[in-house]
Each structure stands twice: as C-alpha cells, then as structure tokens.
Design a protein around this motif. Structure first.
Motif, PDB file in Angstrom:
ATOM      1  N   GLY A   1       0.778  -1.235   0.000  1.00 17.89           N
ATOM      2  CA  GLY A   1       0.000   0.000   0.000  1.00 17.89           C
ATOM      3  C   GLY A   1       0.809   1.283   0.000  1.00 17.89           C
ATOM      4  O   GLY A   1       0.361   2.298  -0.505  1.00 17.89           O
ATOM      5  N   CYS A   2       2.036   1.256   0.561  1.00 12.44           N
ATOM      6  CA  CYS A   2       2.754   2.529   0.695  1.00 12.44           C
ATOM      7  C   CYS A   2       3.414   2.961  -0.600  1.00 12.44           C
ATOM      8  O   CYS A   2       3.677   4.134  -0.793  1.00 12.44           O
ATOM      9  CB  CYS A   2       3.774   2.470   1.834  1.00 12.44           C
TER      10      CYS A   2
ATOM     11  N   LEU B   1       2.960  13.333   0.824  1.00 14.36           N
ATOM     12  CA  LEU B   1       1.507  13.143   0.945  1.00 14.36           C
ATOM     13  C   LEU B   1       1.152  12.613   2.326  1.00 14.36           C
ATOM     14  O   LEU B   1       0.169  13.031   2.943  1.00 14.36           O
ATOM     15  CB  LEU B   1       0.994  12.184  -0.134  1.00 14.36           C
ATOM     16  N   LEU B   2       1.969  11.668   2.814  1.00  7.12           N
ATOM     17  CA  LEU B   2       1.702  11.117   4.148  1.00  7.12           C
ATOM     18  C   LEU B   2       1.845  12.186   5.226  1.00  7.12           C
ATOM     19  O   LEU B   2       1.060  12.254   6.164  1.00  7.12           O
ATOM     20  CB  LEU B   2       2.660   9.960   4.441  1.00  7.12           C
ATOM     21  N   LEU B   3       2.871  13.020   5.067  1.00  9.18           N
ATOM     22  CA  LEU B   3       3.088  14.069   6.070  1.00  9.18           C
ATOM     23  C   LEU B   3       1.944  15.086   6.044  1.00  9.18           C
ATOM     24  O   LEU B   3       1.612  15.685   7.066  1.00  9.18           O
ATOM     25  CB  LEU B   3       4.425  14.778   5.811  1.00  9.18           C
TER      26      LEU B   3
ATOM     27  N   GLU C   1      -1.207  14.346   5.073  1.00  6.53           N
ATOM     28  CA  GLU C   1      -2.518  13.728   5.290  1.00  6.53           C
ATOM     29  C   GLU C   1      -2.994  13.857   6.737  1.00  6.53           C
ATOM     30  O   GLU C   1      -4.126  14.228   7.005  1.00  6.53           O
ATOM     31  CB  GLU C   1      -2.453  12.253   4.898  1.00  6.53           C
TER      32      GLU C   1
ATOM     33  N   THR D   1      -1.775  14.872  10.990  1.00  7.31           N
ATOM     34  CA  THR D   1      -1.036  15.962  11.610  1.00  7.31           C
ATOM     35  C   THR D   1       0.105  15.394  12.446  1.00  7.31           C
ATOM     36  O   THR D   1      -0.102  14.979  13.580  1.00  7.31           O
ATOM     37  CB  THR D   1      -1.981  16.796  12.483  1.00  7.31           C
TER      38      THR D   1
ATOM     39  N   ASN E   1      -4.073  10.972  14.665  1.00  8.62           N
ATOM     40  CA  ASN E   1      -3.409  12.044  13.919  1.00  8.62           C
ATOM     41  C   ASN E   1      -2.042  11.642  13.398  1.00  8.62           C
ATOM     42  O   ASN E   1      -1.479  12.303  12.542  1.00  8.62           O
ATOM     43  CB  ASN E   1      -3.259  13.285  14.811  1.00  8.62           C
TER      44      ASN E   1
ATOM     45  N   VAL F   1      -0.367   6.287   9.681  1.00 13.27           N
ATOM     46  CA  VAL F   1      -0.123   6.315   8.235  1.00 13.27           C
ATOM     47  C   VAL F   1      -0.865   5.181   7.524  1.00 13.27           C
ATOM     48  O   VAL F   1      -0.664   4.947   6.342  1.00 13.27           O
ATOM     49  CB  VAL F   1       1.385   6.230   7.908  1.00 13.27           C
ATOM     50  N   LEU F   2      -1.723   4.481   8.247  1.00 15.01           N
ATOM     51  CA  LEU F   2      -2.519   3.386   7.692  1.00 15.01           C
ATOM     52  C   LEU F   2      -1.667   2.312   7.010  1.00 15.01           C
ATOM     53  O   LEU F   2      -2.021   1.795   5.962  1.00 15.01           O
ATOM     54  CB  LEU F   2      -3.573   3.932   6.726  1.00 15.01           C
TER      55      LEU F   2
ATOM     56  N   SER G   1     -10.630   6.544   5.894  1.00 13.37           N
ATOM     57  CA  SER G   1     -10.222   5.286   6.526  1.00 13.37           C
ATOM     58  C   SER G   1      -9.634   5.577   7.901  1.00 13.37           C
ATOM     59  O   SER G   1      -8.915   6.553   8.079  1.00 13.37           O
ATOM     60  CB  SER G   1      -9.135   4.586   5.704  1.00 13.37           C
TER      61      SER G   1
END
Lengths: 240, 171, 179, 572
Positions: free
Chosen positions: A46-47, A91-93, A95, A97, A146, A149-150, A176
């Motif tokens: 996924g990552c 994008l992860l950073l 998405e 907080t 928060n 990263v799922l 999600s």
C-alpha cells in the motif's frame, strides 16, 4: 532452490527462485525504502515506496511483492522514482497531523527518518489538518489517529500473529481509520489481549505506551521474527 | 430450547431478527456471506445498529472489527436510522452537466438538512447518488425509489412538498 | 569581501529558533566578521533595509501582520530561508487549523472571561487572523529550509557556512529531520 | 430440454409470431417508465381484453429500445410491412394506432420516428439485438430469436479449447474498459488445473453517466447467462456469479427470474441441454463501491470482504475466488459471446477497426439531442456518433467536448471529432473506451470544473489502501478547487501536474492509476481554460465563482493599503 540471474542497477546479480526483488536488493545492500512492509507480516503493497522500474513493464512495480525472475532488468533509484517516493512521503506528512516536535516518537520514528533520508525538507502539498481523536482509554497504551499512516502493521500482526483481530479499518479512502472491535474505545475492547505487539510495530507515534514523553518511545521489533521462528519450530516438533 | 445467549437484550424477541437468522442459515453461516447477510439485516431493520452488527459477527464467527470494516466500507450500508421517506438526487455525469448541483443546493435549503442527512422530524432522508443509470432523464432524482426526471430545482421542491415541510425562501 | 547582510524575522512561532541562533554562542563572535545583522528581533533596527542578502524567517504565517512582514522580507532579500519547523510545516502554530477562526476566537475569548477583540481597519489592535496558518513556501518563494524544532545550532552553522562559501543550502540527512 | 426441443420451441415461437396481425412492443425501460409507459401498457391491455385477447394480437413489454429521451416508445410490427416506431406515446396515441392498424387504415403520423432515422440506421446491433424486441421476463421470446442456440452449438460441436480459440479469432476484447483480449483470458483459465474454477460476470457498472450494463441486464438477461454458460464450458467451470450493482434492483430481479426459468428448462443447472456439462449461476449484490468494478476488488467483495484491490500477479485467472482459477469478464463482454457463435468468429471479426473488433455499446448522454443507448461498430467516428446518431447538440449549440470512460477517462475536444473510436485511438487521445459512457458537453461546461467533478468522485470512491490514491485524490481535488475559486497560483498548476503523473504511475489499482485522466486530458486539450483561471482569474465558461484571492495577492493588496495610509500621514 533454483538460482536465477537478474540485473539491478546495471549489475548482474544472482538470486534464489521465490525471492522478492526487495529481498534480493537488500541482500546486496541496495537500500529500497519501505514503510508498510515488515518482514514476518503478509504484504499489502500500500505505501508504494518500494516501487522499482522493471524493463518492459509500463509502470513501476512494488519490490516487496514482485518475485525476482530470470533476466529481469531493474532500476531502483531513477530520478523519477526518487521524486515519486518524495511525493508519497510528502503526501503522508500532509494527510494527518504529524507535528514531530510534540510526538513521543520524535527521533525514533520511521516516517521522520524516511522523510529526511529521501531529502524532504518541506512539503509542497496542503496540510489537511483533519481533526482526529486520540484514544487513551486503554490502561497501558494509547492510539493517536493524527499520527497514523494506515500501514496496517497493527491490523496484520493482531490478526495473524496474536490471533485477536482487534484492529481493522473502518470507512474507506481518506476517511479510513483504524478501529478496535465495533469502533468502541480501545479501553472497552474485549478482544484485545494487551499484548502490545501493535504498539511495537507501529512505525510512527500513532500507537504508543502510556507514560512515554516526547522523544522517549523506542520500539522493539525483533520479537516478531523470534515468535514466528519459535512457532515454526514448535510446529515441526509436533509433526515429527 | 434455551435462548441464544449471543442475542443482545435489545434485539431479543425482535421478530425481524428471524429474517436475518433465516438468511444466515440459508447461507450456512459462511463468513463469505457477510455482505449478503448485511443486505438482509439492513432491509429488515432499516439500518445496521451496533447490536445487530455484533450479533452478525458472533453468528458468522467473524471478528467484530472486520464486520465493522465491511459495513462502513460500502456506501449502501448505513449505521444510522433513515427517514420515513428518501429523496436521492443523482449527481452522475449527465445529471451534473445538466445542473444536478443546483437541485441539491435548492433541496438542502428547502428541507433544511444537508445531503446525507435526515430531517429532524425523521420524515425525510436527503441523499445523492453517483449515477443511478437514468442518464437520459438527466437531471433526475428518485423519491422512495420512484424515478423522476428531467427535473428543475423548482419542480424538485414541489415533489417534496407533500412529504415534508419545505421553506420557499432562497438562501 | 563585504559582510553578508543578514536579517531575521519572527512570525507565528515561539522564538525558539532565534534562541537556538543565540546558542551558536562563541561561534557568533567568529561569524561577526563575515555577517552583519541588519534587521530582526535580535538587533535594534526599526525598518527592514532594502538590500538584505539573507533572511532567516522563523514561524508560520498566521495573521496579516505576518503576511505583510514576510512579503516585505521577500521583496528585499536575495535569499529567503524558512527557519525551523513552524516556518516549514506550520508545526504547533498550525494546530489551530483544526478550528475555524470564529470558533477559535469564541473558545479562547468569549467562553473565557472577555469578549472577542475585533480587528480594526488597519489591523492595528489585533492583526487579522488568516483563515489558516500557512508555511512560508505556500505564500512566497522560499530558497532554502532549515528544519528542526528548534534547529540545532549546528544546522544553522551548516547553513550559514554554505552561504558564506557560495554553496546552495542543503543540509545532510541527519540535519534535516523535522522535530 | 435438448437441442432438438430447443429448435422446435424456437420454431413454434417464430411461427406464432408470424401469424400475428399486429405486434405492439412498448418500451418499459426505466426512462420510458418514468415518461409514462405504464399507462400506455395498461390502455393497450384493456383494449386487447375488450377485443377478447385474440391470439393474433400481441402486446410485449420490452426492455430498452434505445432513444431514451424520446420515451415512451412504441414499436409496431405487422407482417409484410416495415416496422414503425412512435415516440412520446400517450395512451390515446397508442389506442389510435391500434384502431387504425385493425381497420387497415393509414397509421397516425404524429410523433412517428422516420424509418430512415440515422439514430437507428447508423447502428449495428449485436449485443443489443434483442433489447427492446423481447419481453425480458420471457425465456420463450429469447429462444424465439435464436437464444441458447449458440450454447447448444458449442456443447455439441466444439471442444472447450475450440471455444476458446473461437473467441480469440473473433478479436473480442474486454468491454469493461480494460480492453484485454477476451479469448486469451479464456485460454489462460482453460489451461489452469484445479478441481474448481469460477466464471464471474462484472455487472458493477459504477461509471457516472453510463448505463449500458444495466440496460442489457434488464432488457436481455438470458443473453448474459448464455454467454457465461459458454464461458463455463470453455474454461471448465461449473459455477458462475453475476455481481450486480446494488443500485440496480430491477436488473438483479430480472437475472434471478431468468436463472430460475433457464434452470427449469434445463438450460442451466446440472446436465445443461442433456449434455455432461453442468453450470450454476448465483447473483451477488454490490453494496455501493465503485472500486468493486476492479476485478480483484470485486472478487474480495464476492467473498464478503472490504472491496479492496490486491496486487496482481497472481491474476484471477490463476488465483481468484477462494484462490481458484477464475474467469472474470464484463456483462457486455459476455453479451457478445452468443453473437460470436451465432454469426461465427470470422464474421464478428469482420466488423470493427484496427485491433478493436466488433461493436461497442455506448450510453450517449449530456447536451445531445438524442440521448439514449446505442451500439455502433468500432471505428465509427465521434462525429458520426454525436451528430448523426445523436442529432447534434440541443438548440444547435456548439460542441465543446465529449467525455468517455467516466472518472477513468478523459475529455476529447472538437479537433478530435473525426478520430475513429477504438481502444488505441481513445487512449492516444488521453481518454479510454471505458465501459461506454459518452457525455457530450457544450460551451457552458467549464473543463476545470468537469475535472474537479470527476476527482471528487474518485476521492469518494478511493478504497484507501494505497497512499497515492487515498491522499493524492484529496490533494488534487484541493488544487482543482483552488483553481475554481480563484485562489490558485502557477505553482499550484505545476503541483497539479506533478501529482497527476505520480498517481498514474504509482497507484495500486486501475482506479487510482486512471483517476488523474480527466485532469490530464483536460490539461492537454483545454489548457487555456486552466490558464485563464489561474493567470486572469477568469472562468471562460462562467461556471466557477472565482471569489477568492491567492494568499500572495491578499498580502499585496494589504501592502498597497498600508502604503496609501502612510502617505496620507496617518502613520501605522
């Protein structure tokens, strides 16, 4: 096991049938970044950080699940890939907080380290600042959405190794979120065994031990392969 | 016969549970049947309450979090009670091109709730859908599953008048 | 060689980055031969001079005053550097982005003892808050970044050394972590 | 039932229909029903009852006849006479037509569609051959038009691998959007060993602005069952599933009835047509997730899980449902199968263009005069579709763009109208064939807003498994929203392109990889519109509000105000 030969970054490399591109590259000291991957857990892919270019494939392929095959020609660090990986971590950073300065995981965080390693010194996209709750209802542990990263390491280890399947994912897409049982506060979960495996495997400060202060949490991942190895041996003994 | 201990007290003796039980039995309590069972449960109860989800999880021997994950992944399932009537405005491409957006805005003003919500009196749930496949009727909507179209903001408001109190002032 | 004209600014932040700058300690004495501080909280200058070589900006853009100062700095500086996590990520300053400005002011003032101070025309009483706290690079062009909360003196020194040597400011891996 | 009985039944149906003085086919597709078809049916039923329900007068409630915006449609068949069609039929008009026909008088001309109407004459109907011509609830009528004959033929005359190679020779490619050669897929599954194999029909049509699959399932359900049964025989599967979109309850109902009827007649179930081949079909209902159109997500959903795609390989052909080899095709693809064996693979492959053979069903919608469902040979130009079949834009308005492929597709501009429509050409234009939604847009559509519309859709439908799609859709949507509200800068435009490229290359599944297509294609053909928004803060189509300022302008305005107040001597 049958041996195969493939080319990684213009270098001819021998590998064993069944190895993934990631395995082969890491054996050779080629550093392909990963986040959701963790040895011992089933892959989700996924990552997308481990994407590599494979000659003949129109799009990059994930090294964590793509099996090495005879004659493959692979590039692990083209300009394009490096740029894509940067964007993905940005994008992860953006998405959730992550505010490293006030995180128990500061200094021991996989996401933080990855960002620095990939050369990220700022994020070009909008921070989404979704207001997500923190669940500190469990006696020993807490979950801060928060900082999640799922990567689903918690979901996978809880299901496959601990066998509790306390965690899963609710909703979909950008809504999600990790849930315990029927989205109850973790403190009220009847399936959770308090084993703490999820906490140790969490790459960020999303799952942490209570009482740790900023920068204090150091996570221990070695248990995973130790447990899996012991189980394998025990199963061997039983069948012998 | 002793009562099934897995049945939560709120659901006990609810005749609608029989429908769900029958569906699970027909599908031989296979975990694979989860979505089918949830469809049946929602049809019977109108929505999926936590108690109902817990019951289904225990009967199909699935982890509760997995059942919750499935129930919240799909947009057809709802975890909250719905209104007596439902009005769904299609916002598929053809309807969008022909002005579905204005209809949604106007209906939201007229009934005083946002799309996706139910009026305070529980009379009407207003919703949108990503294409109901009636593109030649664009812009179209359904009220209690009856198809109407092409609509204008005014004609849409008129259709709701008999079901719920509507405000005529434009915001 | 003429000294590098350095300006600093303190926007929406805690001044910790400036403190860290001061933590350069004796190094500052050594640097004073090549650096001239022309503006900022650390020196007594009322106006931003027109010819700044390097601007180190601490803090995020949270209100109109921040916005004005940042744009003035940008206009007058050859090199503008986001200095510390607030300037780069919004950091703690941006945690107010969870709320709308109105809700925030209501919660902070009205729910407390007083009434909400309202901004006047020129923002002289209370600078008007921007709807969202923004990192600098979402407002102006930023030439380089020094992450950290606060950035350790070593990072600051590395950046200044690069500038003095005419190299682009690019910190190495262990010096560019956030937090 | 065996083949002989099947042929006899077909002959008797045809014979019965041939002696009919008058056959009245009322379109009962959803659009026609919404326009009042039911009243027409009721009026005609009463009339026939009044006449004592004579055997030579037949009333048929059909599925979709095609020109949906003109409903209710009434088709009239009389022996030896050309078939005539009326639009916007009222009960009065229908009764007048019956009266006149029975009296052998000229039929009313009012609202009759011309016999040489290009909407019909320019089409080639294979998949839709029966749609609008039979009662979808009647197995007999399907058999009367040659239904299940292809199945009987392959069961008797052909070995499974011959069936596969027949499909290969036909040149059929997946009609769900991917365009993968169908025959190759069949051969892959055929070659796999395994005690169990499955056939799955993908009827989870989720593209906004597309209803081909729904219409086919509702109008001619047996065709899909027949196609699946042929596939089951060819690949060695005994179980099939049709995954029907939850929003299509009528389609599911029709399919359920059709399965029951076919089983009763021995056309499905154990020992199909008295052969040794057994094949069962079950329905699975979707629950509202566009991503389930992706094959691995669909399989997860059939197995009761979250409909999230997984990494391929392994492909479903090797490990699909319950890890067994699984053939998965779109319902329209299965709809083509009976036609292929009816007219022969070579005849089928003679239709089409380049590497795209056969026909394609499109849902032609938007600002075009004749909205409806059409089937055209591959290679027809977009211009013919929009202007000849579609009748051009309403009120003679100028054409701006055609959107194909839904949220995974793109917008094609007026300059490309003459391109022959096939898989390769559409892809070269930055769009895709997709499942067949075709939305025509006029000048009042803003292409940035259109791109934003589709990105909002993808944002909503992203499953959340991979980072680029889960978060990329959100960031792209924000950038597009900023362009539409006037606060974007050139840097935003740059980030938009970077993100789109990245997402296309790195997303886990087709949904994420194709999600940037509407943005990239509008950037390619309508870049000036983006630039007008960003540089001039102006929406050329007048759609976007443009009510906000970029932050840097906000600051500059303030600076000017301050400078002015200083020079006034007011101080600061």
């Amino acid at each position: 096991m049958a041996a195969i030969t493939l080319t990684i970054n213009n270098e001819l490399i021998g590998a064993r049938q069944g190895q993934t591109i990631l395995d082969v590259a890491r054996e050779r000291g080629i550093d392909i970044p990963t986040l959701c991957h963790l040895e011992g857990l089933e892959e989700v892919g996924g990552c997308r950080l481990c994407l590599v270019e494979l000659q003949g494939s129109p799009r990059p392929v994930p090294a964590c699940v793509t099996k090495a095959a005879e004659g493959m020609e692979i590039t692990t660090h083209s300009d394009k890939l490096v740029e894509y990986r940067k964007m993905l971590v940005e994008l992860l950073l953006a998405e959730r907080t992550h505010t490293c300065s006030i995180c128990v995981q500061n200094g021991n965080c996989e996401l933080q380290t990855l960002a620095a390693k990939l050369g990220i010194d700022h994020v070009r996209f909008d921070y989404l600042h979704q207001q997500l709750p923190m669940d500190a209802s469990r006696e020993r542990f807490a979950l801060d959405h928060n900082r999640c990263v799922l990567c689903l390491r918690c979901v996978r280890v809880c299901d496959a190794v601990e066998g509790a399947h306390t965690w899963d994912v609710r909703g979909r897409g950008s809504t999600s979120r990790i849930v315990a049982d029927l989205d109850r506060p973790w403190g009220g979960s009847t399936s959770c065994t308090d084993c703490g495996k999820c906490v140790q495997l969490c790459p960020t400060g999303a799952l942490f031990r209570k009482g740790a202060t900023v920068g204090e949490m150091i996570k221990e991942r070695g248990f995973l392969n130790r447990i899996l190895e012991r189980r394998r041996l025990a199963a061997q003994r039983r069948s012998a | 016969m002793a009562e099934n201990p897995a049945v939560p007290p709120v659901l006990n003796a609810d005749p609608r549970l029989k429908v769900v039980d029958r569906a699970m039995k027909r599908l031989r309590y296979q975990p694979d049947a989860l979505i089918e069972v949830l469809h049946t449960a929602q049809e019977a109860f109108g929505y999926l309450s936590r108690e109902l989800l817990a019951y289904v999880a225990s009967q199909l021997k699935l982890p509760e979090s997995q059942v919750f994950g499935v129930a919240t992944f799909y947009h057809s399932f709802t975890l909250r009670p719905k209104g007596e009537h439902s009005c769904i405005v299609c916002t598929g491409t053809a309807c969008y091109v022909k002005g579905a957006g204005e209809i949604v805005t106007r209906l939201e003003q007229a009934v005083g709730v946002r799309a996706g919500q139910t009026t305070a009196d529980g009379k009407l749930s207003l919703g949108t859908a990503r294409c109901l496949g009636n593109c030649s009727l664009a812009p179209m909507l359904t009220i209690d599953d009856v198809v109407y179209g092409p609509e204008t903001p005014d004609s849409a408001v008129e259709k709701l008048r008999s079901l719920v109190e509507v405000t005529d002032e434009l915001g | 060689m003429s000294r590098i004209r350095l300006a600093t600014a303190w926007l929406g932040g805690c001044s910790g980055c400036h403190m860290s700058f001061l933590d350069l300690g004796e190094q500052l004495v050594a640097l004073s031969g090549s650096i001239e501080m022309v503006y900022g909280p650390l020196v007594d200058a009322k106006q931003v001079p027109d010819d700044v070589d390097v601007a180190l900006i601490e803090g995020a853009v949270a209100n109109m005053e921040n916005l004005e100062l940042l744009q003035e700095m940008r206009h007058k500086s050859k090199l503008l550097i986001s200095f510390g996590d607030c300037a780069i990520t919004g950091n703690v300053t941006s945690l107010r982005n969870f709320f709308s400005v109105d809700d925030l002011l209501t919660a902070v003032y009205q729910a407390g003892p007083g009434s909400i101070p309202r901004s006047d025309e020129d923002g002289a009483v209370l600078p008007e808050l921007l709807p969202r706290v923004l990192p600098l690079h979402q407002v102006v062009e930023v030439d380089a970044f020094i992450p950290g909360c606060p950035p350790e003196p070593e990072r600051i020194l590395a950046a200044i050394t690069a500038i003095m040597e005419g190299r682009p400011v690019q910190l190495n891996e262990d010096q560019r972590t956030f937090g | 039932m065996n083949w002989v009985e099947l042929v006899e039944l077909a002959e008797s149906v045809v014979a019965r229909q041939q002696v009919c003085r008058l056959r009245l086919l009322v379109c009962c597709g959803t659009p026609c029903m919404a326009a009042g078809a039911e009243a027409v049916v009721v009026a005609l039923k009463e009339k026939l009852a009044e006449l004592g329900d004579p055997a030579d007068l037949e009333l048929v409630s059909t599925g979709c006849q095609g020109p949906c915006s003109r409903g209710p449609l009434l088709t009239v068949q009389r022996p030896g006479q050309p078939e005539l069609i009326w639009q916007k039929t009222t009960p009065e008009l229908a009764l007048a037509i019956v009266e006149a026909a029975l009296q052998q008088e000229p039929l009313p001309e009012q609202d009759r569609l011309p016999e040489d109407w290009p909407f019909f004459t320019r089409q080639t109907r294979l998949v839709l051959a029966n749609s609008g011509r039979i009662d979808p609830e009647s197995l007999e009528q399907y058999i009367g038009l040659g239904g299940y004959d292809s199945l009987a033929q392959v069961l008797i005359d052909m070995a499974p691998d011959e069936v596969c190679s027949g499909v290969v020779r036909s040149g059929l490619r997946g009609r769900g959007g991917g365009g993968y050669p169908t025959g190759l897929k069949w051969q892959l599954v055929h070659k796999e060993n395994g005690p169990r194999k499955f056939v799955v029909a993908n009827g989870d049509e989720g593209d906004p602005g597309a209803y081909m699959d729904r219409s086919l399932m509702e109008s001619d359900p047996h065709r899909i069952l027949e196609g699946m049964a042929i596939a089951g025989y060819a690949v060695g599967a005994e179980q099939g599933y049709i995954y029907v979109r939850g929003e299509y309850p009528l389609a599911a109902q029709r399919l359920r009835n059709a399965i029951k009827d076919a089983e009763k007649a021995g056309l499905l179930g154990s020992r199909v047509l008295d052969s040794s081949f057994s094949f069962r079909i079950d329905i699975r209902i979707g629950a509202g997730a566009f991503v389930c159109g992706e094959e691995t997500a669909l399989l997860a959903s059939i197995m009761g899980k979250r409909g999230q795609p997984r990494i391929r390989p392994p492909y479903p052909a090797e490990a699909g449902l319950w890890d067994c080899p699984t053939l998965i095709n779109n319902v329209e693809t299965f709809g083509n199968i009976p036609s292929i064996f009816k007219i022969g693979p070579e005849a089928f492959s003679a239709i089409g263009h380049g590497k795209s053979r056969g026909t394609k069903v499109f849902a032609l919608c938007g600002e075009v005069v004749n909205n409806g469902l059409i089937e055209v040979p591959m290679g027809i130009s977009l211009r013919e579709i929009v202007f000849d079949i579609g009748g051009g834009l309403a009120n003679g308005a100028a054409f701006k763009a055609a959107q194909t492929g839904g949220p995974s597709g793109g917008c094609i501009s007026a300059g490309q109208l003459d391109t022959p429509v096939d898989y390769e050409n559409l892809q070269a234009l930055g769009s895709i064939m997709g499942s067949g939604g075709l939305i025509v847009m006029g000048q009042q559509s803003c292409m940035v807003d259109v791109a934003r519309f589709f990105m909002e859709f993808c944002l909503d439908e992203s499953c959340g498994k991979c980072v680029p799609c889960r978060t990329g859709t959100v960031e792209i949507y924000r950038l597009l929203s900023r362009i539409c509200n006037g606060s974007a800068t050139n840097r935003d435009l740059q980030h938009l392109e970077q993100l789109c490229r990245m997402m296309k290359d790195t997303s886990l599944c087709g949904l994420g990889a194709a999600a940037p297509n509407p943005v990239l294609s509008t950037l390619r053909w309508f870049r000036h519109e983006y630039e007008a928004h960003v540089e001039e803060r102006r929406c050329p189509a007048g759609v976007c509000s443009m009510h906000e300022l970029p932050v840097h302008l906000l600051g500059e305005q303030l600076l000017q105000r301050i400078a002015a107040s200083r020079s006034d001597g007011e101080g600061f």
